[in-house]
Scaffold this active site. Structure first.
Site, mmCIF file in Angstrom:
data_model
loop_
_atom_site.group_PDB
_atom_site.id
_atom_site.type_symbol
_atom_site.label_atom_id
_atom_site.label_comp_id
_atom_site.label_asym_id
_atom_site.label_seq_id
_atom_site.Cartn_x
_atom_site.Cartn_y
_atom_site.Cartn_z
ATOM 1 N N GLU B 50 0.864 -1.175 0.000
ATOM 2 C CA GLU B 50 0.000 0.000 0.000
ATOM 3 C C GLU B 50 0.900 1.225 0.000
ATOM 4 O O GLU B 50 1.650 1.462 0.945
ATOM 5 C CB GLU B 50 -0.898 0.028 1.237
ATOM 6 C CG GLU B 50 -2.130 -0.847 1.109
ATOM 7 C CD GLU B 50 -3.031 -0.762 2.332
ATOM 8 O OE1 GLU B 50 -3.876 -1.671 2.485
ATOM 9 O OE2 GLU B 50 -2.889 0.178 3.141
ATOM 10 N N ASP B 61 -6.506 9.851 9.699
ATOM 11 C CA ASP B 61 -5.227 9.313 10.150
ATOM 12 C C ASP B 61 -4.796 9.879 11.493
ATOM 13 O O ASP B 61 -5.069 11.031 11.818
ATOM 14 C CB ASP B 61 -4.144 9.604 9.105
ATOM 15 C CG ASP B 61 -4.270 8.678 7.905
ATOM 16 O OD1 ASP B 61 -4.258 7.452 8.121
ATOM 17 O OD2 ASP B 61 -4.410 9.174 6.778
#
Lengths: 416, 279
Positions: B50, B61
């Site tokens: 990823e 995040d």
């Protein structure tokens, strides 16, 4: 840049998907999707529930102090007529202030907070979070949380915590926890990021009380609806006072909740000119402004597509404004749509012009306006001398300026 | 048409073990070092990469990935350069799937059509775009599928049985189960709940289900790996990079080596967890 067909009515948006043309939408992480769908359901139910309306109405009247006054600003009108004469003109439009500064907590923010806290209660949520820029929304959120006995966490950029100290103290007195956010420039954008992070981490019990008409659908719609009381009242009041609609209405636009609140009820009054004032900061040439609709382009942030200040890679810029409440690189999606359809004009006012208007209003009216509202006043003072004396304008005095006296004092080099 | 991701999961199924999916931030701490990290991943035992695209406002995040993104942006990383990194990786690796992970705005500004063309050309196999739920499928998901790129969706504990079909409808490649509500880098929830959730998702789809959010150690990777088709490790890798950087930006150790050591450990964990069903 986007050509838009003029609709029959400007008041029908958003559509089922939460879109105003290409703007708006639901650009959120999957974790939040079920929550905003639940909110939408709750809001749809509430809208059709007379008891919800009645409770909000009662609180608005007895707690917030509505309706707010529509005040003829005679001193300021005299001033713009003097300016007109100095320019060899005989103009000088009549200026009215919609006095949202007289509401409980000192700004228009209470309108939205009362509506949303009742929604939170309906939904059985037990914890309130909010973001704030100038602290006006933070104070209003802390206020309604205190009133309804719910704990409240307010995210506020570290820069704003510094420049809006009186409001930080007020929030703490009201029992809210103020969490400073130091990422980015430490302003409203960063506070909103952090509030969203809190929300994805506390989905079960937490209600996110967004302060402006932005974010994922249905927030832009419901915040607008709760704020539209401003324009609805102003429209009735001016008809009563003057026997006709105003020629021009003006409001400052950060996220744009006070502006959409004033504008929305007038959108289909074709002869009313509508002007939104963006923060021009230190000028539109560099990056030190927050005029997203004058100098930005459409992008996706904080759950919606709207005009944003960004670089060519789609990274969001921080922007700058002397006014913490306007210091946001985006704007509510309905404003973006109104801009592209041409129904509303958006123009920037510089920091210095706003500071001048702040002082002018203080001295000619005995009213200390919020720096946000001073942007709108500055533009009114700019155009009023060129308008005939029988023209009428309404400026949204969205909040009082007590919170800004330190900032202004510093900028003017005064000893406080 | 089977994609690189489909082929990888088929091969792993034959091997009888879950996938190790490794996230790192493209351009952190700088382009060259980050590229070195990427090139080392397959050799250290990563099955799927990823590749994080930095964004100024990563709303889902935690602090570690936020900081990594800012480091990368400061050094001039962009979506264009991220695609370039993938293309250079593809010059020497034809088999390891690359999934681009980030937020929508940089792609929107790049232009969806132009982006998909360049992504295909750069050897990108899948996309995870955090702020594009199924309600927004017309934006990128459907065009991506048409371009032959897998659109991988996140399912979360808030995605109930009623909503799962909608989430899975246009998902391909694999399903990424976020094992808790929260931001990246939060603590790992207990594994029995994760296993139950994977079971629940599998009732609705034949796609592989990988689990992420909170996996930090080989032991955790092993336990999660026994309940899922793959384990995603992100924040721990990003932290391994961060730990090699002094506050002034100088390096105390080789970030690529630090990541390699960490991934080798995680890989041994994953390899120790034969798939429970052992097909």
């Amino acid at each position: 840049m986007n050509t838009v067909v003029e609709p029959n009515s400007f008041k029908t948006g958003p559509d089922e998907e939460g879109m105003f043309g290409i703007f708006g939408g639901r650009f959120v992480a999957e974790t939040l999707m079920p929550l905003i769908l639940e909110l939408q359901q709750a809001y749809d139910d509430a809208k059709n529930d007379p008891s919800f309306k009645a409770e909000l109405q009662a609180l608005s009247t007895h707690y917030a102090g509505r309706p707010s006054k529509l005040y003829y600003a005679e001193g300021l009108t005299r001033h713009v007529r003097q300016l007109a004469r100095e320019q060899g003109l005989d103009g000088g439009a009549k200026i009215y202030f919609k006095r949202e500064d007289l509401n409980h907590t000192g700004s228009h923010k209470i309108n939205n907070c009362l509506g949303q806290i009742l929604l939170a209660k309906r939904m059985g949520k037990t914890r309130i979070i909010a973001e704030t820029g100038a602290g006006q929304h933070g104070v209003a959120s802390a206020t309604v949380s205190a009133r309804f006995g719910l704990p409240c966490v307010v995210y506020m950029g570290a820069t704003d915590v510094e420049r809006q100290k009186p409001n930080v103290f007020r929030m703490k007195l009201l029992g809210a926890e103020v969490k400073p956010v130091s990422s980015g420039h430490g302003t409203l954008k960063d506070a909103m990021n952090e509030a969203l992070r809190d929300w994805v981490s506390n989905v079960e019990d937490t209600y996110y009380l967004i302060g402006t008409a932005a974010g994922p659908h249905p927030y832009p719609e419901l915040v607008r609806d709760f704020q539209s009381v401003i324009g609805t009242e102003a429209r009735e009041q001016i008809l009563e006072r003057e026997g006709r609609l105003p020629d021009t209405i003006i409001a400052a636009v950060g996220g744009g909740s006070n502006a959409i609140g004033l504008f929305h009820p007038f959108l289909d009054d074709k002869n009313v000119e509508i002007i939104g004032i963006e923060a021009g900061g230190r000028g539109l040439d560099g990056d030190e402004h927050c005029a997203s609709m004058s100098a930005g382009r459409p992008g996706v942030l904080h759950g919606n597509r709207t005009y944003l200040l960004q670089n060519k890679d789609g990274q969001i810029l921080d922007g700058h404004s002397v006014s913490a409440g306007l210091d946001y690189p985006g704007v509510g999606p309905e404003h973006s749509w109104l801009r592209d359809t041409g129904r509303v004009s958006y123009v920037p006012i510089l920091d210095d012009e706003a500071l001048d208007a702040f002082q002018l209003t203080t001295r000619t009216e005995g009213i200390i306006p919020a720096l946000e509202s001073a942007h709108a006043i500055a533009y009114a003072v700019k155009i009023a001398p060129k308008m005939a004396q029988d023209k009428i304008m309404i400026v949204n005095l969205s909040g009082r300026g007590d919170k800004d006296v330190h900032t202004v004092g510093q900028l003017l080099g005064m000893d406080i | 048409m089977a994609t690189r991701i489909d082929r990888k999961f088929a091969a792993l199924k034959a091997e009888g073990r879950p996938a190790l999916v490794t996230y790192f931030m493209g351009g952190d701490p700088d382009f060259d070092t980050s590229f070195k990290i990427m090139k080392g991943l397959p050799g250290s035992g990563s099955d799927i990469i990823e590749l994080g695209v930095p964004f100024s406002d990563p709303m889902a995040d935690g602090p570690a990935i936020q900081a990594a993104g800012l480091r990368a942006l400061k050094k001039g990383m962009s979506l264009t350069r991220t695609l370039e990194m993938a293309a250079r990786f593809r010059e020497t690796d034809e088999t390891t799937p690359i999934v681009l992970m980030g937020y929508y705005n940089p792609i929107y500004i790049y232009g969806v059509e132009r982006f998909l063309k360049d992504a295909v050309r750069s050897g990108i196999d899948g996309l995870i775009v955090v702020d594009l739920p199924p309600e927004m499928d017309e934006e990128l998901c459907i065009p991506a599928i048409k371009a032959g790129i897998n659109f991988i969706r996140l399912a979360t504990p808030t995605t109930d049985d009623k909503r799962l079909p909608k989430v899975l409808q246009n998902t391909s490649g694999f399903v990424y189960y976020v094992s808790m509500n929260g931001i990246t880098g939060s603590a790992l929830p207990d594994t029995s709940r994760v296993a139950a959730a994977v079971e629940r998702i599998k009732k609705h789809t034949d796609l592989p289900v990988v689990v992420g959010f909170g996996v930090k150690t080989a032991e955790q990777a092993k336990v999660i790996g026994s309940a899922a088709d793959g384990v995603v490790v992100g924040t721990a890798i990003v932290n391994a990079v961060a730990n090699t950087i002094n506050p002034d930006g100088s390096l105390v150790a080789d970030p690529a080596e630090a990541v390699a050591t960490m991934v080798q450990g995680l890989s041994s964990g994953v390899r120790a967890s034969r798939l429970a069903a052992a097909e």
